[in-house]
Write an enzyme that holds these catalytic residues in place. Structure first.
Site, short mmCIF file in Angstrom:
data_model
loop_
_atom_site.label_atom_id
_atom_site.label_comp_id
_atom_site.label_asym_id
_atom_site.label_seq_id
_atom_site.Cartn_x
_atom_site.Cartn_y
_atom_site.Cartn_z
N SER A 102 0.81 -1.22 0.00
CA SER A 102 0.00 0.00 0.00
C SER A 102 0.85 1.28 0.00
O SER A 102 0.50 2.23 -0.72
CB SER A 102 -0.99 -0.01 1.16
N GLY A 146 0.06 1.95 15.03
CA GLY A 146 -0.86 2.52 14.05
C GLY A 146 -2.23 2.83 14.63
O GLY A 146 -2.96 3.68 14.11
N ASP A 166 -5.24 -1.29 7.96
CA ASP A 166 -5.09 -2.65 7.42
C ASP A 166 -4.29 -3.51 8.40
O ASP A 166 -3.15 -3.89 8.13
CB ASP A 166 -4.36 -2.51 6.06
C1 LIG Z 1 -1.68 -6.65 6.56
S1 LIG Z 1 -0.11 -6.02 6.88
C2 LIG Z 1 -0.08 -4.50 6.03
C3 LIG Z 1 -0.05 -4.58 4.54
C4 LIG Z 1 0.00 -3.25 3.84
N1 LIG Z 1 -1.01 -2.31 4.36
C5 LIG Z 1 -0.21 -3.42 2.36
O1 LIG Z 1 -1.37 -3.40 1.92
O2 LIG Z 1 0.77 -3.55 1.64
C6 LIG Z 1 -0.22 -5.48 8.53
C7 LIG Z 1 1.05 -4.84 9.05
O3 LIG Z 1 0.76 -4.23 10.31
C8 LIG Z 1 1.92 -4.32 11.12
N2 LIG Z 1 1.47 -4.06 12.50
C9 LIG Z 1 0.95 -4.94 13.41
N3 LIG Z 1 0.54 -4.29 14.51
C10 LIG Z 1 0.78 -2.96 14.29
C11 LIG Z 1 0.52 -1.78 15.03
N4 LIG Z 1 -0.08 -1.82 16.23
N5 LIG Z 1 0.86 -0.59 14.47
C12 LIG Z 1 1.45 -0.53 13.24
N6 LIG Z 1 1.72 -1.61 12.50
C13 LIG Z 1 1.37 -2.82 13.01
C14 LIG Z 1 2.44 -5.70 10.84
O4 LIG Z 1 3.79 -5.80 11.19
C15 LIG Z 1 2.19 -5.80 9.32
O5 LIG Z 1 3.32 -5.39 8.61
#
Ligand SMILES: C[S@@+](CC[C@H](N)C(=O)[O-])C[C@H]1O[C@@H](n2cnc3c(N)ncnc32)[C@H](O)[C@@H]1O
Length: 279
Positions: A102, A146, A166
């Site tokens: 993304s 996030g 996401d």
């Molecule tokens: C589904 S992936 C994201 C994919 C990305 N949005 C895309 O579409 O290319 C979710 C990501 O959230 C990260 N993550 C998990 N908990 C988080 C948090 N509390 N805050 C930020 N990032 C987090 C994970 O390490 C992972 O890389």
């Protein structure tokens, strides 16, 4: 934090999420005023489909692998055209190797005056993301939670743009956190476009999620839900996006794309349900 998106990049859920994201960004770019894209759970930004992680699962083969290098039916063009253009820009020699996450879709589509805020909490993935964009001053990479984005970063000074939420759904509480984040974000930035991704696995959890979203009482709230196998409560059967303040053209683009999308992805009896209101 065990989830690593490198194992899943380019799979059917990513195709639909990223096609809708690119569609919405293209809509935002129709006006000259600068935009900001806020990505609360950003991943590493760009994925190498020849990496060990991608090869281990091969999930991309049934997603972007099925769309790449084929002529697109006209009915699919509106929904997936902007997304496939971005994938093509990362693979100029015509061989599919790099897949845009993304933040990379946002980077490749936006203009010099636009801005991107990308949060990634996983230490290694956050470091990869920061390294990838170290020289792009338009992109602010943040190694913070996030879920704190609505309070910390909204509304952005640009006052136009979108928030992609996401999360990895390692925990069931992510459905509740999505609803809370949308409520808090929308209170701060009522005109922003919000895109929330959710998995379809447990039908009870999904029904409850939709009820909680409806309980927020937001006027312009569209849901696009893709189902590619029977919902049995065990395996991932589909995925959806809740889009607040969606462009009004999105629902029609999804409806037109439904049949050709599943045909292209080789899914029998797939559904792309569209419900709710656009802007
Ligand atoms: C589904 S992936 C994201 C994919 C990305 N949005 C895309 O579409 O290319 C979710 C990501 O959230 C990260 N993550 C998990 N908990 C988080 C948090 N509390 N805050 C930020 N990032 C987090 C994970 O390490 C992972 O890389």
């Amino acid at each position: 934090m065990n989830y690593r998106h490198a194992y899943h990049a380019g799979n059917p859920a990513d195709v639909i999420k990223h096609a809708v994201l690119a569609f919405v960004i293209e809509h935002l770019l129709k006006k000259e005023a600068p935009i900001r894209i806020v990505d609360t759970h950003a991943g590493i930004g760009r994925y190498d489909l020849t990496s060990d992680a991608a090869e281990r699962t091969g999930e991309w083969v049934e997603g972007i692998g099925r769309l790449w290098g084929k002529p697109l039916p006209a009915a699919l063009e509106a929904l997936v055209g902007p997304y496939l253009d971005v994938v093509a820009r990362l693979n100029p020699d015509g061989r599919l190797r790099f897949y845009p996450g993304s933040p990379d879709i946002a980077r490749l589509m936006t203009r010099p005056g636009d801005g991107i805020t990308a949060c990634e909490l996983h230490p290694e993935d956050g470091a990869s993301l920061a390294a990838l964009y170290a020289r792009d001053r338009r992109i602010k990479v943040i190694d913070r939670d996030g879920w704190l984005v609505p309070k910390a970063f909204l509304p952005p000074k640009e006052r136009r743009g979108l928030v992609l939420i996401d999360p990895p759904f390692e925990e069931r509480g992510d459905y509740d956190r999505l609803v809370e984040a949308l409520g808090a974000g929308h209170r701060r930035w009522a005109t922003g476009i919000f895109l929330l991704w959710y998995p379809v696995k447990d039908p009870v959890a999904v029904k409850r999620f939709h009820a909680m979203i409806a309980g927020l009482g937001l006027a312009k709230c569209l849901t696009v839900e893709a189902i590619w196998r029977p919902v049995d409560g065990e395996r991932l059967a589909g995925a959806g996006l809740v889009i607040v303040n969606a462009p009004f053209t999105l629902a029609a683009a999804c409806r037109a794309a439904e049949r050709p999308l599943w045909e292209a992805l080789g899914v029998a009896n797939g559904r792309l349900g569209v419900t709710g209101d656009a802007a």
